[in-house]
Write a protein that holds these residues in place. Structure first.
Motif, mmCIF file in Angstrom:
data_model
loop_
_atom_site.group_PDB
_atom_site.id
_atom_site.type_symbol
_atom_site.label_atom_id
_atom_site.label_comp_id
_atom_site.label_asym_id
_atom_site.label_seq_id
_atom_site.Cartn_x
_atom_site.Cartn_y
_atom_site.Cartn_z
ATOM 1 N N LEU A 366 0.818 -1.212 0.000
ATOM 2 C CA LEU A 366 0.000 0.000 0.000
ATOM 3 C C LEU A 366 0.853 1.263 0.000
ATOM 4 C CD1 LEU A 366 -2.777 1.264 0.051
ATOM 5 C CD2 LEU A 366 -2.755 1.078 2.553
ATOM 6 N N ILE A 367 1.868 1.304 0.860
ATOM 7 C CA ILE A 367 2.717 2.502 0.926
ATOM 8 C C ILE A 367 3.448 2.714 -0.405
ATOM 9 C CG2 ILE A 367 4.759 3.498 2.025
ATOM 10 C CD1 ILE A 367 3.831 2.170 4.632
ATOM 11 N N ALA A 368 3.953 1.629 -0.990
ATOM 12 C CA ALA A 368 4.665 1.756 -2.264
ATOM 13 C C ALA A 368 3.727 2.217 -3.377
ATOM 14 C CB ALA A 368 5.303 0.425 -2.635
ATOM 15 N N ALA A 369 2.499 1.680 -3.416
ATOM 16 C CA ALA A 369 1.556 2.069 -4.474
ATOM 17 C C ALA A 369 1.194 3.539 -4.371
ATOM 18 C CB ALA A 369 0.298 1.193 -4.388
ATOM 19 N N VAL A 370 0.939 4.027 -3.173
ATOM 20 C CA VAL A 370 0.569 5.429 -2.992
ATOM 21 C C VAL A 370 1.766 6.345 -3.239
ATOM 22 C CG1 VAL A 370 -0.263 7.128 -1.325
ATOM 23 C CG2 VAL A 370 -1.311 4.858 -1.408
ATOM 24 N N ARG A 371 2.926 5.977 -2.700
ATOM 25 C CA ARG A 371 4.114 6.827 -2.854
ATOM 26 C C ARG A 371 4.548 6.930 -4.306
ATOM 27 N NH1 ARG A 371 8.745 5.619 -1.283
ATOM 28 N NH2 ARG A 371 9.531 7.728 -0.931
ATOM 29 N N THR A 372 4.407 5.834 -5.056
ATOM 30 C CA THR A 372 4.810 5.859 -6.464
ATOM 31 C C THR A 372 4.012 6.889 -7.241
ATOM 32 O OG1 THR A 372 5.461 3.528 -6.392
ATOM 33 C CG2 THR A 372 5.000 4.476 -8.553
ATOM 34 N N ARG A 373 2.697 6.907 -7.045
ATOM 35 C CA ARG A 373 1.861 7.885 -7.740
ATOM 36 C C ARG A 373 2.121 9.301 -7.197
ATOM 37 N NH1 ARG A 373 -3.130 7.720 -10.174
ATOM 38 N NH2 ARG A 373 -2.442 5.664 -10.898
ATOM 39 N N TRP A 374 2.269 9.410 -5.892
ATOM 40 C CA TRP A 374 2.495 10.730 -5.264
ATOM 41 C C TRP A 374 3.816 11.336 -5.717
ATOM 42 C CZ3 TRP A 374 6.389 11.629 -1.470
ATOM 43 C CH2 TRP A 374 6.313 12.846 -0.809
ATOM 44 N N ALA A 375 4.866 10.522 -5.849
ATOM 45 C CA ALA A 375 6.192 11.027 -6.222
ATOM 46 C C ALA A 375 6.220 11.575 -7.646
ATOM 47 C CB ALA A 375 7.221 9.914 -6.073
ATOM 48 N N LEU A 376 5.275 11.171 -8.492
ATOM 49 C CA LEU A 376 5.236 11.657 -9.871
ATOM 50 C C LEU A 376 4.603 13.033 -9.974
ATOM 51 C CD1 LEU A 376 4.136 8.370 -11.702
ATOM 52 C CD2 LEU A 376 6.437 9.342 -11.554
ATOM 53 N N MET A 377 3.967 13.492 -8.894
ATOM 54 C CA MET A 377 3.302 14.795 -8.923
ATOM 55 C C MET A 377 4.323 15.915 -8.722
ATOM 56 S SD MET A 377 -0.024 13.808 -6.586
ATOM 57 C CE MET A 377 -0.851 15.381 -6.914
ATOM 58 N N PRO A 378 4.049 17.116 -9.220
ATOM 59 C CA PRO A 378 4.976 18.244 -9.000
ATOM 60 C C PRO A 378 5.202 18.475 -7.503
ATOM 61 C CG PRO A 378 3.350 18.803 -10.668
ATOM 62 C CD PRO A 378 2.908 17.501 -10.082
ATOM 63 N N HIS A 379 6.449 18.664 -7.137
ATOM 64 C CA HIS A 379 6.804 18.763 -5.719
ATOM 65 C C HIS A 379 6.103 19.927 -5.025
ATOM 66 C CE1 HIS A 379 9.318 19.643 -2.187
ATOM 67 N NE2 HIS A 379 9.594 18.332 -2.195
ATOM 68 N N ASP A 380 5.917 21.027 -5.729
ATOM 69 C CA ASP A 380 5.354 22.217 -5.091
ATOM 70 C C ASP A 380 3.845 22.158 -4.929
ATOM 71 O OD1 ASP A 380 7.888 23.275 -4.960
ATOM 72 O OD2 ASP A 380 7.706 24.367 -6.867
ATOM 73 N N THR A 381 3.183 21.305 -5.666
ATOM 74 C CA THR A 381 1.713 21.276 -5.627
ATOM 75 C C THR A 381 1.134 19.970 -5.096
ATOM 76 O OG1 THR A 381 1.643 20.505 -7.942
ATOM 77 C CG2 THR A 381 1.559 22.903 -7.548
ATOM 78 N N ARG A 382 1.953 18.997 -4.902
ATOM 79 C CA ARG A 382 1.406 17.720 -4.433
ATOM 80 C C ARG A 382 1.006 17.822 -2.957
ATOM 81 N NH1 ARG A 382 7.103 14.343 -4.701
ATOM 82 N NH2 ARG A 382 8.008 15.078 -2.723
ATOM 83 N N PRO A 383 0.071 16.987 -2.521
ATOM 84 C CA PRO A 383 -0.380 17.034 -1.121
ATOM 85 C C PRO A 383 0.689 16.509 -0.172
ATOM 86 C CG PRO A 383 -1.378 15.181 -2.244
ATOM 87 C CD PRO A 383 -0.642 15.959 -3.302
ATOM 88 N N LYS A 384 0.519 16.838 1.094
ATOM 89 C CA LYS A 384 1.383 16.239 2.111
ATOM 90 C C LYS A 384 1.086 14.748 2.197
ATOM 91 C CE LYS A 384 1.688 20.299 5.142
ATOM 92 N NZ LYS A 384 1.362 20.845 6.489
ATOM 93 N N LEU A 385 2.133 13.956 2.288
ATOM 94 C CA LEU A 385 1.967 12.511 2.458
ATOM 95 C C LEU A 385 2.316 12.143 3.888
ATOM 96 C CD1 LEU A 385 1.432 9.664 1.402
ATOM 97 C CD2 LEU A 385 3.831 9.550 0.693
ATOM 98 N N LEU A 386 1.343 11.665 4.634
ATOM 99 C CA LEU A 386 1.533 11.252 6.025
ATOM 100 C C LEU A 386 1.283 9.751 6.130
ATOM 101 C CD1 LEU A 386 -0.362 14.147 7.844
ATOM 102 C CD2 LEU A 386 2.048 14.036 7.190
ATOM 103 N N ILE A 387 1.970 9.123 7.054
ATOM 104 C CA ILE A 387 1.850 7.673 7.256
ATOM 105 C C ILE A 387 1.644 7.411 8.736
ATOM 106 C CG2 ILE A 387 3.033 5.449 7.058
ATOM 107 C CD1 ILE A 387 4.476 6.555 4.607
#
Length: 565
Positions: A366-387
């Motif tokens: 689950l963490i890898a699936a979410v992080r993979t998609r999140w990491a492709l987003m622009p750094h300045d506009t992507r949401p905070k990722l909390l675990i």
């Protein structure tokens, strides 16, 4: 005439000698009840019995105290009997010495037990007050002693039955082999059969029954829980995850989000409906497929447009303490997307003992699936990722990242509550803590990692937000239990104690291990901030990791009061 030689008749004494020499080697008969108690066993049994009334991390009810006392006394008796057998190999005391030893024990033991009972009742009352628990009715010492004696008697009878079985096997083998070999063979046969019966019949059947019972429970639905109408929830009519496949804990998770009016009232501005996504064991066949299903649900609900995305690794049954996700939703006025998925039907302690790989596989997927998609987003506009992880979930989270540095770099914030003794990163950080800092509240220089034994201590932090926060109550047996308690005094009982650890608690070999093990049974029954109960304390944790703009300590206090109300 030749004289006939006639053998003289044997006298009885000679006949007994010849019979003893020519008779086959047969182990003497034994009885269960005829054997008296061992004097060394009784002495150590009494010591263990008295020490078991000393306090531990959490208060114990009278009936459980009785079981613990009986069980611990049995271990003491077994150890004392073995010690006596070793001593008799070198020195065999006379009957007079044994009689004197028994008289001394019978004089000393009763007053020592009475003293232990009185002190034990007082310690239990003081411990309840220390943890902020209501005073209990008068400690029922009579029933406690009765249960302890019953427990000891049953276990002693079982041990003697096993010994009698070993002697029975030795009698059979003694007709074929020497006596010493017969004893060894009898012991081995009974040990193997006993272990096979325990493991194959008792343990396996209990595990199967627990798994079946947990699966039935998981198929049910909690009181007042209904299928959500909001399309932002898994299990809704628009969801890719069916309502029935969520499981009991998944249905609780997706339906218990705060209502939008409540979020707006707290935030003082217009809130939005939060996103909650969950995949149960029946939602897909494998952890990877369930994780992929969660990501598709995130696409469907436009979860990537929220200010915060939080991944929750639940406990064994799939349970997530609702105070933890709700606190994030209140802090961000619903502008959040919270996701989780189930990996077992069983409670954490069974999953931990039987197979920890399931939580690691699920958390990693689950963490890898979410992080993979999140990491492709622009750094300045992507949401905070909390675990987030609690109990066994902390183990799965740590194993997913592998190192503290990877945890710091892997997300905007990681909150872990009640880590277990097996957590590799937690163990490494604790061992490398700054000199002078206690094990229950260590300081780790060089990384933005914070430990908290009392959640309100996190309000005093200065500097930038931390990246990893461990919340570990000093009275949480999940954190401090370890097999090494059997033989090694733990660091949390050395030097300065944690704020809710009684100064009357001391370490004793074997005894402290069993006391802490029993504390695990009631770890979730303690008040908030003690034992394994963190609940609204997560607000302090999230505020230390990822506070929304303008968030203050007053807001933390206000939200905790709302969640606890």
């Amino acid at each position: 005439m030749r004289r006939l030689m006639v053998a003289a008749p044997l006298i009885p004494a000679q006949r007994r000698v010849i019979d003893a020499v020519t008779a086959p080697s047969v182990v003497p008969r034994r009885r269960v009840v005829r054997c008296g108690l061992s004097v060394t066993g009784f002495g150590l049994c009494a010591v263990f019995y008295c020490l078991t009334y000393t306090p531990s991390l959490l208060p114990r009810p009278w009936f459980l105290q009785g079981v613990v006392a009986g069980l611990t006394a049995t271990f003491g008796y077994a150890g004392g009997t073995a010690l006596g057998a070793v001593v008799r190999l070198r020195w065999s005391p006379s009957r007079r010495v044994e009689r004197i030893a028994w008289r001394v024990l019978l004089i000393l033991v009763p007053p020592l037990i009475l003293l232990s009972l009185w002190l034990g009742a007082r310690w239990q009352r003081e411990l309840r007050l220390r943890l902020g628990m209501a005073p209990q009715q008068e400690y029922d010492l009579v029933r406690t002693v009765g249960i302890s004696l019953l427990t000891f008697g049953v276990l002693l009878l079982l041990a003697r039955c096993l010994r009698l079985a070993a002697y029975g096997c030795a009698r059979l083998f003694g007709r074929l082999v020497p006596e010493s070999a017969a004893y060894c063979a009898g012991f081995v046969v009974v040990t193997v059969l006993g272990y096979s019966a325990f493991d194959g019949l008792l343990v396996s059947n209990l595990y199967t029954s627990a798994d079946r019972s947990a699966a039935i429970t998981d198929s049910g639905t909690g009181s007042g829980v209904v299928q959500p109408a909001s399309p932002l929830r898994s299990g809704s009519a628009q969801s890719l995850v069916t309502w029935d496949s969520l499981g009991r804990q998944g249905r609780n998770f997706v339906t218990k989000a705060p209502a939008v009016p409540s979020l707006s009232d707290f935030a003082g501005r217009t809130a939005v409906d939060p996103v909650r996504i969950y995949a149960g064991l029946s939602s897909a066949d494998t952890p990877a497929e369930r994780a992929a299903l969660v990501v598709r649900e995130m696409d469907r609900t436009h979860a990537w447009d929220r200010s915060v995305i939080a991944v929750f690794t639940p406990t064994g049954t799939g349970w997530v303490d609702n105070d933890v996700p709700s606190s994030l939703e209140y802090m961000y006025a619903g502008d959040t997307a919270l996701v989780s998925m189930q990996y077992s039907y069983l409670p954490s302690w069974i999953s931990f003992a039987v197979d920890r790989s399931t939580v690691v596989e699920a958390a990693s997927a689950l963490i890898a699936a979410v992080r993979t998609r999140w990491a492709l987003m622009p750094h300045d506009t992507r949401p905070k990722l909390l675990i987030f992880g609690e109990s066994l979930g902390t183990y799965g989270t740590e194993k997913t990242f592998g190192t503290a540095a990877a945890m710091v770099e892997g997300a905007d914030g990681i909150l872990l509550e009640g880590p277990t003794f097996a957590n590799p990163v937690h163990r490494e950080l604790t061992a490398g803590r700054a000199p002078g800092s206690p094990v229950w509240d260590p300081s780790y220089p060089g990384l933005p990692v914070e430990f908290s034994s009392q959640s309100h201590d996190l309000r005093d932090l200065t500097g930038p937000p931390r990246k990893v926060v461990y919340m570990q109550n000093s009275s949480d047996p999940v954190v401090w239990w370890s097999p090494s308690l059997l033989w090694h005094k733990p660091d949390w009982l050395k030097g300065t104690r944690g704020p809710d650890v009684t100064p009357d608690m001391h370490w004793y070999p074997v005894i402290t291990f069993w006391q802490t093990t029993v504390d695990l049974l009631f770890a979730n029954k303690a008040p908030v901030g003690h034992g394994h109960v963190y609940k609204s304390g997560a607000v302090d944790g999230w505020a230390a990791l990822a506070p929304p703009p303008g968030w203050t300590v007053a807001d933390t206090v206000r939200l905790r009061a709302l969640l606890d109300g």
